[in-house]
Design an enzyme around this catalytic site. Structure first.
Site, PDB file in Angstrom:
ATOM      1  CE1 TYR A  49      -3.155  -2.946   0.218  1.00  0.00           C
ATOM      2  CE2 TYR A  49      -3.335  -2.762   2.726  1.00  0.00           C
ATOM      3  CZ  TYR A  49      -3.363  -3.478   1.529  1.00  0.00           C
ATOM      4  OH  TYR A  49      -4.391  -4.417   1.495  1.00  0.00           O
ATOM      5  N   PRO A 195     -15.096  -4.919   3.007  1.00  0.00           N
ATOM      6  CG  PRO A 195     -14.659  -4.041   4.942  1.00  0.00           C
ATOM      7  CD  PRO A 195     -14.010  -4.302   3.645  1.00  0.00           C
ATOM      8  CG  LEU A 196     -17.985  -0.639   3.940  1.00  0.00           C
ATOM      9  CD1 LEU A 196     -17.317   0.611   4.450  1.00  0.00           C
ATOM     10  CD2 LEU A 196     -19.117  -0.987   4.856  1.00  0.00           C
ATOM     11  N   GLY A 197     -17.818  -3.812   0.205  1.00  0.00           N
ATOM     12  CA  GLY A 197     -17.816  -3.874  -1.329  1.00  0.00           C
ATOM     13  C   GLY A 197     -17.062  -2.636  -2.044  1.00  0.00           C
ATOM     14  CG  LEU A 202     -22.207   0.713   1.279  1.00  0.00           C
ATOM     15  CD1 LEU A 202     -21.680   2.022   1.711  1.00  0.00           C
ATOM     16  CD2 LEU A 202     -22.322  -0.266   2.442  1.00  0.00           C
TER      17      LEU A 202
HETATM   18  N1  NAP Z   1      -6.076  -8.585   1.080  1.00  0.00           N
HETATM   19  C1  NAP Z   1      -6.167  -7.966   0.045  1.00  0.00           C
HETATM   20  O1  NAP Z   1      -6.120  -8.423  -1.244  1.00  0.00           O
HETATM   21  C2  NAP Z   1      -6.928  -6.625   0.116  1.00  0.00           C
HETATM   22  C3  NAP Z   1      -7.460  -6.002  -0.800  1.00  0.00           C
HETATM   23  C4  NAP Z   1      -8.004  -5.012  -0.674  1.00  0.00           C
HETATM   24  C5  NAP Z   1      -8.220  -4.231   0.564  1.00  0.00           C
HETATM   25  N2  NAP Z   1      -7.469  -4.959   1.714  1.00  0.00           N
HETATM   26  C6  NAP Z   1      -7.807  -4.554   3.171  1.00  0.00           C
HETATM   27  O2  NAP Z   1      -9.090  -4.360   3.353  1.00  0.00           O
HETATM   28  C7  NAP Z   1      -9.493  -3.128   3.796  1.00  0.00           C
HETATM   29  C8  NAP Z   1     -10.699  -2.721   3.415  1.00  0.00           C
HETATM   30  O3  NAP Z   1     -10.859  -2.840   1.971  1.00  0.00           O
HETATM   31  P1  NAP Z   1     -11.055  -1.498   1.204  1.00  0.00           P
HETATM   32  O4  NAP Z   1     -10.876  -0.169   1.832  1.00  0.00           O
HETATM   33  O5  NAP Z   1     -10.763  -1.573  -0.227  1.00  0.00           O
HETATM   34  O6  NAP Z   1     -12.925  -1.597   1.109  1.00  0.00           O
HETATM   35  P2  NAP Z   1     -14.226  -1.123   1.849  1.00  0.00           P
HETATM   36  O7  NAP Z   1     -13.690  -0.886   3.417  1.00  0.00           O
HETATM   37  O8  NAP Z   1     -15.017  -2.022   1.506  1.00  0.00           O
HETATM   38  O9  NAP Z   1     -14.594   0.173   1.247  1.00  0.00           O
HETATM   39  C9  NAP Z   1     -13.587   1.503   1.418  1.00  0.00           C
HETATM   40  C10 NAP Z   1     -14.367   2.559   0.566  1.00  0.00           C
HETATM   41  O10 NAP Z   1     -15.922   2.658   0.871  1.00  0.00           O
HETATM   42  C11 NAP Z   1     -15.750   4.071   1.239  1.00  0.00           C
HETATM   43  N3  NAP Z   1     -16.500   4.075   2.494  1.00  0.00           N
HETATM   44  C12 NAP Z   1     -16.049   3.831   3.622  1.00  0.00           C
HETATM   45  N4  NAP Z   1     -16.888   4.250   4.905  1.00  0.00           N
HETATM   46  C13 NAP Z   1     -17.836   4.414   4.049  1.00  0.00           C
HETATM   47  C14 NAP Z   1     -19.251   4.784   4.729  1.00  0.00           C
HETATM   48  N5  NAP Z   1     -19.525   4.879   5.810  1.00  0.00           N
HETATM   49  N6  NAP Z   1     -20.178   5.129   3.721  1.00  0.00           N
HETATM   50  C15 NAP Z   1     -19.915   5.384   2.170  1.00  0.00           C
HETATM   51  N7  NAP Z   1     -18.741   4.792   1.743  1.00  0.00           N
HETATM   52  C16 NAP Z   1     -17.681   4.646   2.761  1.00  0.00           C
HETATM   53  C17 NAP Z   1     -14.439   4.657   1.338  1.00  0.00           C
HETATM   54  O11 NAP Z   1     -14.379   5.858   0.745  1.00  0.00           O
HETATM   55  P3  NAP Z   1     -14.005   7.117   1.761  1.00  0.00           P
HETATM   56  O12 NAP Z   1     -12.644   6.987   1.811  1.00  0.00           O
HETATM   57  O13 NAP Z   1     -14.522   8.371   0.984  1.00  0.00           O
HETATM   58  O14 NAP Z   1     -14.602   6.643   2.889  1.00  0.00           O
HETATM   59  C18 NAP Z   1     -13.603   3.521   0.360  1.00  0.00           C
HETATM   60  O15 NAP Z   1     -13.748   3.997  -1.034  1.00  0.00           O
HETATM   61  C19 NAP Z   1      -8.281  -2.117   3.076  1.00  0.00           C
HETATM   62  O16 NAP Z   1      -8.175  -0.736   3.849  1.00  0.00           O
HETATM   63  C20 NAP Z   1      -7.152  -3.146   3.478  1.00  0.00           C
HETATM   64  O17 NAP Z   1      -6.409  -2.929   4.785  1.00  0.00           O
HETATM   65  C21 NAP Z   1      -7.020  -6.179   1.562  1.00  0.00           C
END
Ligand code: NAP
Length: 265
Positions: A49, A195-197, A202
């Site tokens: 990252y 987790p939020l896709g 949503l």
């Molecule tokens: N192992 C792997 O291959 C892998 C791959 C991807 C991710 N990850 C890990 O998983 C974590 C979570 O994944 P992710 O960040 O990709 O996905 P996520 O948590 O499903 O979604 C994050 C996205 O949703 C938005 N969001 C967050 N809270 C919100 C809310 N309350 N209402 C509306 N939109 C919201 C965020 O935008 P804003 O910033 O505008 O809030 C961001 O664009 C990452 O931080 C990382 O540590 C691991």
């Protein structure tokens, strides 16, 4: 190690495309510090990252670390350019990657070191074997894997003790239900990424309906659903927004009824 069940995914505080530094560096540090204040004591990151940036941000925001903070990082991916996430599971690469993560995070041992993804070019037993050796050397406390099938998880477990799996999983994508079931039976933590896709989970009407009933938001329903899904689930929602962070943290106290769960099934 004991951690709260709602963790924090730190990836989103990097620059666009998870590449480089964000425009507003102070906001990123504020989000990381506020995440801990709100009770998240499990932070997920990776050397990929930024690359490197996210681990440096965590150290800048939170070092010296509070005693109860668990930082989980990952190795096994290369980022030669923004769109590329190349797999590299060679033992020599992982040994170098781990040393670099230790330095950036300013720790002597990584609490949870996860293989970011299996490399099809390298036998999984060799990759995980390298992590087991690093664990024996005292540089890793616990080993986790990410982006694995049931067969790959079983293979990894034959080489080392695996405490966590991190796979894509959310209301709208349950492809890894089989992996979750193995984790439940074996008491392995399951960390759903996306987790939020990334927002996509949503939108569906049923999520909005349940949210309206509880005076909650769709994001809170998506997270509460994950927490109800199985006792081994530890969601790691990510955000660069302080407002979304507060909103997501509050999901830990939202209780869905069996009627709500049936509607979302
Ligand atoms: N192992 C792997 O291959 C892998 C791959 C991807 C991710 N990850 C890990 O998983 C974590 C979570 O994944 P992710 O960040 O990709 O996905 P996520 O948590 O499903 O979604 C994050 C996205 O949703 C938005 N969001 C967050 N809270 C919100 C809310 N309350 N209402 C509306 N939109 C919201 C965020 O935008 P804003 O910033 O505008 O809030 C961001 O664009 C990452 O931080 C990382 O540590 C691991």
């Amino acid at each position: 190690m004991k951690v709260r069940r709602l963790g924090f995914g730190a990836m989103r505080v990097c620059g666009p495309q998870i590449w480089g530094w964000p425009k507003d560096r102070a906001n990123a540090l504020a989000v990381l510090r506020r995440a801990y204040e709100l009770g998240h004591n499990f932070f997920d990151t990776s050397d990929a990252y930024g690359p490197e940036v996210n681990e440096l941000q965590i150290a800048e925001a939170l070092h010296p670390y509070p005693k109860d903070l668990v930082i989980a990082t990952k190795g096994g991916l290369l980022r030669p350019s923004a769109p590329r996430w190349d797999r590299c599971g060679r033992p020599d690469h992982l040994r170098r990657a781990l040393e670099a993560s230790l330095k950036r995070l300013r720790v002597e041992r990584i609490d949870l070191y996860q293989l970011h993804a299996p490399d099809p070019e390298v036998p999984l037993a060799d990759t995980v074997g390298a992590l087991a050796d690093l664990q024996k050397a005292g540089k890793i406390r616990h080993i986790g894997v990410s982006n694995v099938s049931v067969a790959q998880l079983e293979k990894a477990r034959r080489v080392a003790s695996i405490v966590s799996v991190q796979n894509e999983y959310n209301l709208g994508n349950r492809k890894f239900d089989d992996v979750l079931e193995v984790c439940r039976k074996s008491r392995i933590a399951f960390l759903p990424w996306y987790p939020l896709g990334a927002g996509a989970a949503l939108r569906p009407g049923k999520v909005k309906q349940v949210a309206a009933k509880h005076d909650a938001t769709p994001a809170q329903v998506a997270l509460a659903w994950l927490l109800e899904r199985s006792p081994v689930v530890l969601p790691i929602p990510g955000t660069a927004s302080l407002a979304h962070l507060e909103e997501n943290a509050a999901a830990a106290t939202l209780r869905l009824s069996s009627e709500d769960l049936a509607m979302l099934d």
